[in-house]
Design an enzyme around this catalytic site. Structure first.
Site, mmCIF file in Angstrom:
data_model
loop_
_atom_site.group_PDB
_atom_site.id
_atom_site.type_symbol
_atom_site.label_atom_id
_atom_site.label_comp_id
_atom_site.label_asym_id
_atom_site.label_seq_id
_atom_site.Cartn_x
_atom_site.Cartn_y
_atom_site.Cartn_z
ATOM 1 N N PRO A 190 0.716 -1.054 0.245
ATOM 2 C CA PRO A 190 -0.073 -0.010 -0.026
ATOM 3 C C PRO A 190 0.795 1.199 -0.032
ATOM 4 C CG PRO A 190 0.141 -1.054 1.844
ATOM 5 C CD PRO A 190 0.603 -1.893 1.251
ATOM 6 N N ASP A 191 0.489 2.402 -0.629
ATOM 7 C CA ASP A 191 1.106 3.551 -0.410
ATOM 8 C C ASP A 191 0.707 4.246 1.130
ATOM 9 O OD1 ASP A 191 -1.737 4.837 -0.694
ATOM 10 O OD2 ASP A 191 -1.150 5.851 -2.362
ATOM 11 N N GLN A 263 11.757 7.500 -3.017
ATOM 12 C CA GLN A 263 11.193 7.729 -1.652
ATOM 13 C C GLN A 263 11.090 6.374 -0.817
ATOM 14 O OE1 GLN A 263 8.525 11.539 -1.185
ATOM 15 N NE2 GLN A 263 8.365 10.541 -3.030
ATOM 16 N N ASN A 264 11.002 5.467 -1.685
ATOM 17 C CA ASN A 264 10.459 3.943 -1.171
ATOM 18 C C ASN A 264 11.492 3.258 -0.551
ATOM 19 O OD1 ASN A 264 8.264 4.527 -2.665
ATOM 20 N ND2 ASN A 264 8.494 3.379 -4.283
ATOM 21 N N ILE A 265 10.892 2.659 0.288
ATOM 22 C CA ILE A 265 11.968 1.663 1.353
ATOM 23 C C ILE A 265 11.706 0.233 1.110
ATOM 24 C CG2 ILE A 265 12.181 3.438 3.275
ATOM 25 C CD1 ILE A 265 10.008 2.180 4.721
ATOM 26 N N ASP A 266 11.033 -0.151 -0.038
ATOM 27 C CA ASP A 266 10.671 -1.705 -0.127
ATOM 28 C C ASP A 266 11.709 -2.228 -0.769
ATOM 29 O OD1 ASP A 266 10.268 -0.668 -2.815
ATOM 30 O OD2 ASP A 266 8.166 -0.566 -2.542
ATOM 31 N N CYS A 318 26.780 2.207 22.776
ATOM 32 C CA CYS A 318 25.864 3.016 23.760
ATOM 33 C C CYS A 318 24.707 2.503 24.317
ATOM 34 C CB CYS A 318 25.679 4.457 23.188
ATOM 35 S SG CYS A 318 24.346 4.511 22.171
ATOM 36 N N SER A 356 2.744 11.789 -3.723
ATOM 37 C CA SER A 356 2.043 13.016 -3.536
ATOM 38 C C SER A 356 3.012 14.240 -3.395
ATOM 39 C CB SER A 356 1.476 12.537 -2.227
ATOM 40 O OG SER A 356 2.076 12.569 -1.105
ATOM 41 N N ASN A 379 0.494 9.752 -12.486
ATOM 42 C CA ASN A 379 -0.122 9.665 -11.093
ATOM 43 C C ASN A 379 -1.740 9.575 -11.249
ATOM 44 O OD1 ASN A 379 0.815 9.238 -8.250
ATOM 45 N ND2 ASN A 379 -0.129 11.302 -7.957
ATOM 46 N N ARG A 380 -2.205 9.203 -10.175
ATOM 47 C CA ARG A 380 -3.591 9.107 -10.130
ATOM 48 C C ARG A 380 -4.236 10.507 -9.874
ATOM 49 N NH1 ARG A 380 -4.566 5.082 -5.850
ATOM 50 N NH2 ARG A 380 -4.380 3.406 -7.323
ATOM 51 N N ASP A 381 -3.548 11.479 -9.283
ATOM 52 C CA ASP A 381 -3.898 13.023 -9.145
ATOM 53 C C ASP A 381 -2.956 13.769 -9.469
ATOM 54 O OD1 ASP A 381 -5.907 11.532 -7.203
ATOM 55 O OD2 ASP A 381 -4.111 11.274 -5.925
HETATM 56 P P1 OAD Z 1 1.933 8.759 -0.721
HETATM 57 O O1 OAD Z 1 1.283 7.809 -0.330
HETATM 58 O O2 OAD Z 1 1.925 10.131 0.045
HETATM 59 O O3 OAD Z 1 1.458 9.290 -2.328
HETATM 60 C C1 OAD Z 1 1.382 8.283 -3.227
HETATM 61 C C2 OAD Z 1 0.853 8.818 -4.726
HETATM 62 O O4 OAD Z 1 0.659 7.673 -5.567
HETATM 63 C C3 OAD Z 1 -0.760 9.250 -4.419
HETATM 64 O O5 OAD Z 1 -0.638 10.603 -4.921
HETATM 65 C C4 OAD Z 1 -1.338 8.326 -4.918
HETATM 66 O O6 OAD Z 1 -2.741 8.797 -5.523
HETATM 67 C C5 OAD Z 1 -0.438 7.722 -6.008
HETATM 68 N N1 OAD Z 1 -0.865 6.267 -6.418
HETATM 69 C C6 OAD Z 1 -0.813 5.145 -5.564
HETATM 70 N N2 OAD Z 1 -1.256 3.958 -6.140
HETATM 71 C C7 OAD Z 1 -1.259 4.522 -7.556
HETATM 72 C C8 OAD Z 1 -1.327 3.892 -8.800
HETATM 73 N N3 OAD Z 1 -1.599 2.454 -8.771
HETATM 74 N N4 OAD Z 1 -1.357 4.494 -9.778
HETATM 75 C C9 OAD Z 1 -1.322 5.806 -9.941
HETATM 76 N N5 OAD Z 1 -0.966 6.534 -8.816
HETATM 77 C C10 OAD Z 1 -0.976 5.798 -7.760
HETATM 78 O O7 OAD Z 1 3.361 8.197 -0.982
HETATM 79 P P2 OAD Z 1 4.744 8.868 -1.090
HETATM 80 O O8 OAD Z 1 4.512 10.240 -1.748
HETATM 81 O O9 OAD Z 1 5.852 8.046 -1.522
HETATM 82 O O10 OAD Z 1 8.290 7.952 4.430
HETATM 83 O O11 OAD Z 1 5.301 9.506 0.300
HETATM 84 C C11 OAD Z 1 6.276 10.046 0.656
HETATM 85 C C12 OAD Z 1 6.928 9.843 2.075
HETATM 86 O O12 OAD Z 1 5.791 9.796 3.095
HETATM 87 C C13 OAD Z 1 7.357 8.231 2.196
HETATM 88 O O13 OAD Z 1 8.623 8.341 1.691
HETATM 89 C C14 OAD Z 1 7.219 7.698 3.546
HETATM 90 C C15 OAD Z 1 5.822 8.638 3.971
HETATM 91 O O14 OAD Z 1 6.297 9.336 5.198
HETATM 92 C C16 OAD Z 1 8.955 6.875 4.910
HETATM 93 O O15 OAD Z 1 8.928 5.572 4.277
HETATM 94 C C17 OAD Z 1 9.700 7.057 5.960
#
Ligand code: OAD
Length: 479
Positions: A190-191, A263-266, A318, A356, A379-381
């Site tokens: 999941p995002d 930004q992904n950690i996967d 430590c 996002s 992106n979706r949005d």
């Molecule tokens: P977000 O969850 O904030 O954003 C993901 C974006 O991808 C959103 O705009 C979704 O609409 C879009 N999205 C998801 N699935 C999609 C799909 N199948 N097709 C098209 N668009 C899709 O994730 P990040 O921007 O990566 O920190 O978040 C940034 C950081 O926030 C991450 O690195 C994380 C978090 O805090 C850590 O992991 C430490």
């Protein structure tokens, strides 16, 4: 700064954040809204004290380059909700000693306020013509008229064709990819922020005061257990890369990828074979671990064993808690991130995927390519500068499911079959039982690995489902 250090209005989070940005951190992250709050606060603190100290008017101050700014990773949720280490309903957190936070000189504070406001500026403001009055100053001009029609409905046809055409013509040979969690949703991860399905909407069982606290370094310092429970699910190994990852690898194989910033950690980028030197894992990874206090390295595999068996790994030096080297809110970004200073001015195409653009300083990277460089958002949005109406010249946006968009782009480029072959090879090497669902391939592609490669044309619109071919045909490149 005194306003901040008293911390009444914004709670201890602000104290914590200001301590970090003015004291110790060289470059770490926060959400855009927290930066906005901080910059307002710093500016108002400066106004109050500036009236007594006769600070120079802001227009005489030297602008601070964005790339050298000092920011702390923290969250808007924190900004709203106070100290992450206390429960949400606690009315007041512990008070901070007045000398904590090493307040800096007036000039430094004002530079910081300026810097923060640059980063928190809405993307519309950031991309408006230069003669516009800076935010916060009164203007004699009437405000620029912005089109009221939302851009969401106005996705130009042929977006992918235009970008594919540039690639085919050889105009883009230094492609930067900036990615987020959206590229891994097709792999079953999941995002973070999608309402309902995002990780932050599903953390109730960890009982954190607010979702992002689970990645907050102060919260972790107090109680590492919620993060460790989550880490058991997040550790790489349970998921495989998908078509989107392999598309990026194909960019590399074609000699076009300057760098991927994720930004992904996967760990799926490395898993799909994007070489280490082509990859910047801006928010760290599980591949290494260290003490969160003294940074003494700890064997990553050992740390994993501890975490998987519900034990807390402790630093041999430590006795601080060891954690995987994921960048938490309040921590610095890794050294590799600073390659952006060289990379972004060199880029001739920027592709932004599945993010996002909520987290700084990563989000602002997309504004650091040259103004003539085409930027493609998949992106979706609409996010970041793509929320601007109208879009900047050279900005392209394809909204919808990322897998569909990337697949269409690959088809227009004539890369689709190569990507399918690559997936077949890699997944067979990895011993995976290839299924139609996992990699964004159709059942036909899975059943006939490598099939169709010989009859491949420059435009592969004929080798896919009817729906796909319709979409690619309707946007056939004009070149
Ligand atoms: P977000 O969850 O904030 O954003 C993901 C974006 O991808 C959103 O705009 C979704 O609409 C879009 N999205 C998801 N699935 C999609 C799909 N199948 N097709 C098209 N668009 C899709 O994730 P990040 O921007 O990566 O920190 O978040 C940034 C950081 O926030 C991450 O690195 C994380 C978090 O805090 C850590 O992991 C430490």
């Amino acid at each position: 700064m005194r306003t901040l250090l008293s911390g009444k209005r914004y709670g201890n989070f602000m104290v914590f954040a200001c301590k970090k940005i003015t004291g110790w951190c060289s470059y770490s992250l926060m959400t855009r809204s927290a930066i906005h709050e901080l910059s307002k606060l710093l500016a108002s603190s400066e106004r109050t004290e500036g009236s007594m100290s006769k600070a120079k008017p802001s227009k005489e101050r030297r602008p601070v380059p964005l790339t050298l700014s000092r920011v702390t990773r923290s969250s808007s949720a924190q900004a709203r909700q106070g100290d992450p280490t206390v429960p949400q309903d606690a009315s007041a957190g512990p008070q901070m000693a007045p000398n904590q936070g090493a307040p800096r000189g007036r000039q430094a504070d004002s530079a910081l306020a300026q810097d923060l406001s640059l980063m928190s500026m809405s993307e519309q403001e950031a991309t408006l013509p230069r003669h516009r009055t800076p935010p916060g100053m009164k203007s004699s001009r009437s405000p620029p008229r912005l089109a009221s029609k939302p851009i969401r409905t106005a996705v130009p046809r042929g977006t992918l064709n235009s970008v594919a055409r540039l690639l085919k013509l050889g105009r883009c040979r230094n492609v930067l990819v900036v990615a987020g969690a959206g590229i891994s949703t097709a792999s079953g991860i999941p995002d973070f922020r999608t309402p309902g399905t995002g990780l932050y909407a599903n953390l109730q069982r960890y009982h954190t005061p607010f979702p992002e606290a689970i990645f907050n370094i102060d919260f972790f310092s107090n109680d590492p257990r919620p993060f460790f429970s989550l880490a058991k699910e997040l550790y790489p190994g349970r998921h495989r890369p998908n078509y989107v990852h392999y598309f990026i690898r194909m960019l590399h194989q074609k000699g076009l990828l300057l760098r991927m910033y994720t930004q992904n950690i996967d760990g799926l980028e490395q898993m799909c074979g994007i070489p280490e030197e082509k990859l910047v894992e801006a928010h760290g990874s599980f591949a290494s671990a260290s003490c969160h206090l003294c940074y003494t390295p700890f064997p990553a595999e050992e740390a994993k064993k501890f975490i998987m068996t519900d034990r807390v790994p402790l630093c041999t030096f430590c006795q601080g808690t060891v954690k995987p080297d994921i960048v938490f809110f309040g921590e610095d970004l890794p050294q590799s991130y600073f390659q952006h200073i060289k990379d972004f001015p060199k880029a001739d195409l920027l592709i932004i995927m599945g993010t996002s653009l909520q987290i700084e300083p990563f989000a602002s990277l997309v504004n650091t390519v040259r103004s003539t460089v085409p930027r493609l958002l998949l992106n979706r949005d609409p996010v970041g500068p793509f929320q601007r109406v109208p879009l900047r010249r050279g900005d392209y946006m394809e909204l919808g499911d990322l897998l569909d968009s990337v697949r269409k782009l690959a088809q227009i480029l004539g890369w689709h079959q190569d990507i399918c072959d690559l997936i077949q090879d890699e997944e067979q090497k990895a011993g995976g039982a290839l299924s139609a669902s996992g990699w964004g391939l159709t059942l036909a592609e899975v059943k006939h690995p490598g099939g169709g490669a010989s009859g491949r044309s420059g435009d592969e619109s004929s080798d896919d489902s009817e729906a796909d071919s319709k979409s690619t045909e309707s946007s056939a490149p004009s070149s």
